[in-house]
Design a protein around this motif. Structure first.
Motif, short mmCIF file in Angstrom:
data_model
loop_
_atom_site.label_atom_id
_atom_site.label_comp_id
_atom_site.label_asym_id
_atom_site.label_seq_id
_atom_site.Cartn_x
_atom_site.Cartn_y
_atom_site.Cartn_z
N GLU A 1 6.77 11.50 2.00
CA GLU A 1 6.56 12.78 2.67
C GLU A 1 7.60 13.77 2.13
OE1 GLU A 1 5.52 15.93 4.50
OE2 GLU A 1 4.33 14.12 4.88
N LEU A 2 7.13 14.95 1.73
CA LEU A 2 8.01 15.95 1.12
C LEU A 2 8.98 16.57 2.13
CD1 LEU A 2 8.70 17.60 -1.44
CD2 LEU A 2 6.97 19.26 -0.71
N ASP A 3 8.52 16.80 3.35
CA ASP A 3 9.30 17.54 4.33
C ASP A 3 10.05 16.59 5.28
OD1 ASP A 3 10.31 19.28 6.24
OD2 ASP A 3 8.45 20.43 6.44
N PRO A 4 11.37 16.54 5.20
CA PRO A 4 12.12 15.66 6.11
C PRO A 4 11.94 16.03 7.57
CG PRO A 4 13.61 17.15 4.93
CD PRO A 4 12.27 17.28 4.28
N SER A 5 11.64 17.30 7.85
CA SER A 5 11.44 17.72 9.24
C SER A 5 10.18 17.10 9.82
CB SER A 5 11.34 19.25 9.32
OG SER A 5 12.57 19.86 8.95
N VAL A 6 9.17 16.88 9.00
CA VAL A 6 7.94 16.24 9.47
C VAL A 6 8.24 14.79 9.87
CG1 VAL A 6 5.68 15.37 8.74
CG2 VAL A 6 6.36 17.71 8.19
N ILE A 7 9.06 14.11 9.08
CA ILE A 7 9.43 12.73 9.42
C ILE A 7 10.25 12.69 10.71
CG2 ILE A 7 10.75 10.71 8.66
CD1 ILE A 7 8.10 11.14 7.20
N GLU A 8 11.16 13.63 10.89
CA GLU A 8 11.96 13.65 12.11
C GLU A 8 11.09 13.92 13.34
OE1 GLU A 8 15.08 12.71 12.48
OE2 GLU A 8 14.89 12.17 10.37
N ILE B 1 11.60 10.33 1.49
CA ILE B 1 11.50 11.78 1.45
C ILE B 1 11.50 12.22 -0.01
CG2 ILE B 1 12.55 13.97 2.12
CD1 ILE B 1 11.62 12.28 4.47
N GLY B 2 10.45 12.94 -0.41
CA GLY B 2 10.39 13.38 -1.79
C GLY B 2 8.97 13.67 -2.24
N ASN B 3 8.84 14.04 -3.50
CA ASN B 3 7.56 14.37 -4.11
C ASN B 3 6.68 13.13 -4.20
OD1 ASN B 3 5.40 15.14 -5.73
ND2 ASN B 3 6.66 16.27 -7.18
N ALA B 4 5.58 13.12 -3.47
CA ALA B 4 4.71 11.94 -3.44
C ALA B 4 4.11 11.63 -4.80
CB ALA B 4 3.60 12.14 -2.41
N LEU B 5 3.93 12.63 -5.64
CA LEU B 5 3.33 12.39 -6.96
C LEU B 5 4.29 11.69 -7.91
CD1 LEU B 5 1.26 15.65 -7.51
CD2 LEU B 5 0.50 13.41 -6.66
N LYS B 6 5.51 11.50 -7.47
CA LYS B 6 6.48 10.73 -8.26
C LYS B 6 6.68 9.33 -7.67
CE LYS B 6 9.01 14.77 -9.98
NZ LYS B 6 10.35 15.44 -10.08
N ALA B 7 5.84 8.98 -6.72
CA ALA B 7 5.96 7.66 -6.07
C ALA B 7 5.66 6.54 -7.05
CB ALA B 7 5.00 7.58 -4.89
N SER B 8 6.42 5.46 -6.96
CA SER B 8 6.17 4.31 -7.82
C SER B 8 6.86 3.08 -7.24
CB SER B 8 6.69 4.57 -9.24
OG SER B 8 8.10 4.70 -9.26
N LEU B 9 6.32 1.92 -7.57
CA LEU B 9 6.93 0.63 -7.26
C LEU B 9 6.94 -0.20 -8.53
CD1 LEU B 9 5.37 -0.40 -3.81
CD2 LEU B 9 7.64 0.55 -4.24
N ARG B 10 7.94 -1.04 -8.65
CA ARG B 10 8.12 -1.80 -9.88
C ARG B 10 6.86 -2.58 -10.28
NH1 ARG B 10 12.90 -6.28 -11.04
NH2 ARG B 10 12.17 -6.90 -13.12
N ASP B 11 6.23 -3.26 -9.35
CA ASP B 11 5.05 -4.07 -9.66
C ASP B 11 3.74 -3.37 -9.28
OD1 ASP B 11 6.56 -6.24 -10.66
OD2 ASP B 11 7.00 -6.86 -8.60
N LEU C 1 0.85 -1.19 0.00
CA LEU C 1 0.00 0.00 0.00
C LEU C 1 0.88 1.24 0.00
CD1 LEU C 1 -2.94 1.18 0.46
CD2 LEU C 1 -2.40 1.12 2.90
N GLY C 2 0.53 2.22 -0.83
CA GLY C 2 1.26 3.48 -0.85
C GLY C 2 0.52 4.55 -0.07
N ILE C 3 1.27 5.35 0.71
CA ILE C 3 0.68 6.49 1.41
C ILE C 3 1.38 7.74 0.90
CG2 ILE C 3 0.28 7.65 3.60
CD1 ILE C 3 0.20 4.99 4.98
N LEU C 4 0.63 8.59 0.21
CA LEU C 4 1.17 9.82 -0.36
C LEU C 4 0.76 10.98 0.54
CD1 LEU C 4 0.35 9.21 -4.15
CD2 LEU C 4 2.15 8.21 -2.70
N GLY C 5 1.72 11.51 1.28
CA GLY C 5 1.44 12.47 2.34
C GLY C 5 1.47 11.73 3.65
N PHE C 6 2.65 11.27 4.04
CA PHE C 6 2.81 10.35 5.17
C PHE C 6 2.60 11.01 6.52
CE2 PHE C 6 5.32 7.76 8.17
CZ PHE C 6 4.84 6.49 7.86
N GLY C 7 2.93 12.31 6.62
CA GLY C 7 2.82 13.00 7.91
C GLY C 7 3.69 12.33 8.95
#
Length: 328
Positions: A166-173, A196-206, A139-145
């Motif tokens: 999640e785009l903001d590394p500070s949110v993850i920390e 950490i990165g743009n969620a709209l570029k998220a992808s998995l091989r399968d 399962l993918g979560i785009l906007g992890f918070g």
């Protein structure tokens, strides 16, 4: 000091910024309000809830005494104005014993965590109903918070695997330090992966079996979600039979841009989704008013009885709340 009010809309609530304002909010069916002291001002932080407060508990008007609310941290990162609030376990309020993550200016809550319970009575619980109606796979979560949805799903579904962006590394920390995310990553090293990165570029091989979308910026759904091409792209990231569940916000989501109305943005997002998914689009409304806050779901609506059987009893409540999206 004067007594102010903190009202809560989690989106994010629960994707959920604090708005400093001199006026008091008129309480709505989807908002809690916290009492909080500030010199001559009031803090407001909006939060989506999924059920009405019990008449035995304090209401929005009652709020929470200032001594029951503590600010653990506040700072500005590259992407957000980040605050973490802690509500005392002794507070007579549904959020007693919780920590809340607030991002951006208006005060929308993006994550919530309770010390002694998993379910939140917010839209994160609705997100946790998705895995049983998905094909096998991650399962993918785009906007992890800070990981509120991930924690619920990992605890409820032993086979679940989550990839979160999640785009903001500070949110993850902040999530790792104040919301138990570090412990969660250590506990589930083969089931939880955070990027950490743009969620709209998220992808998995399968591909993903399903995708949870909870993408807000500056107190509003990101503009890409009002573009049909975004939904076309995301649908291509799904495995056969996969679904997307989206926090589309609503009127109780407050933007930093006063010209952006939460209800209008929600409607534009749903219309963009409908142009891609047609009649395979369903909406669950939170609160008493239809435009308060909503969650969207793609795909053919699952058989409600089978869906309920696959859910913990406390979550089956949401199955009957889905209705087909109708433009107009």
């Amino acid at each position: 000091m004067s007594l102010g009010l903190i009202s809560c809309q989690i989106q994010s609530f629960l994707h959920k910024p604090i708005r400093i304002d001199s006026c008091n909010l008129q309480p709505t069916s989807c908002n809690f309000i916290f009492s909080y002291k500030l010199p001559g001002k009031s803090l407001t932080a909006k939060c989506q809830q999924t059920r009405q407060p019990s008449i035995q508990t304090k209401t929005q008007e009652d709020g929470i005494p200032v001594e029951d609310v503590k600010i653990l941290v506040k700072f500005k990162s590259r992407h957000n104005y980040i605050r973490v609030l802690e509500v005392s376990r002794k507070a007579d309020h549904p959020f007693a014993g919780s920590r809340l993550l607030l991002l951006d200016g208006p005060g929308n809550i993006h994550s919530i965590s309770f010390l002694f319970k998993s379910l939140t009575n917010t839209y994160f619980d609705v997100f946790a109903t998705l895995p049983p109606v998905l094909p096998p796979g991650p399962l993918g979560i785009l906007g992890f918070g800070a990981g509120s949805a991930a924690r619920l799903i990992l605890e409820l579904y032993p086979q679940g695997v989550i990839h979160g962006w999640e785009l903001d590394p500070s949110v993850i920390e902040v999530g790792r330090e104040y919301f138990g995310l570090a412990k969660l990553e250590k506990q589930y090293p083969d089931r939880l992966f955070v990027y950490i990165g743009n969620a709209l570029k998220a992808s998995l091989r399968d591909g993903f079996s399903g995708i949870l979308v909870d993408l807000f910026s500056k107190g509003s759904l990101i503009p890409e979600l009002q573009d049909p091409t975004t939904w076309v792209k995301l649908s291509k990231c799904l495995r056969k039979g996969g679904r997307i569940m989206v926090n589309v916000g609503g009127s109780c989501v407050e933007s930093e841009n006063k010209r952006k109305d939460g209800k209008v943005v929600m409607e534009e997002t749903l219309k963009a989704m409908q142009s891609v998914f047609g009649n395979k689009l369903f909406v669950l409304n939170l609160g008493n008013r239809k435009d308060d806050s909503s969650i969207a779901l793609t795909g053919v609506l699952p058989d409600p009885d089978e869906w309920k059987k696959a859910l913990p009893g406390s979550l089956s409540y949401y199955v009957d709340m889905w209705t087909p999206f109708s433009d107009g």
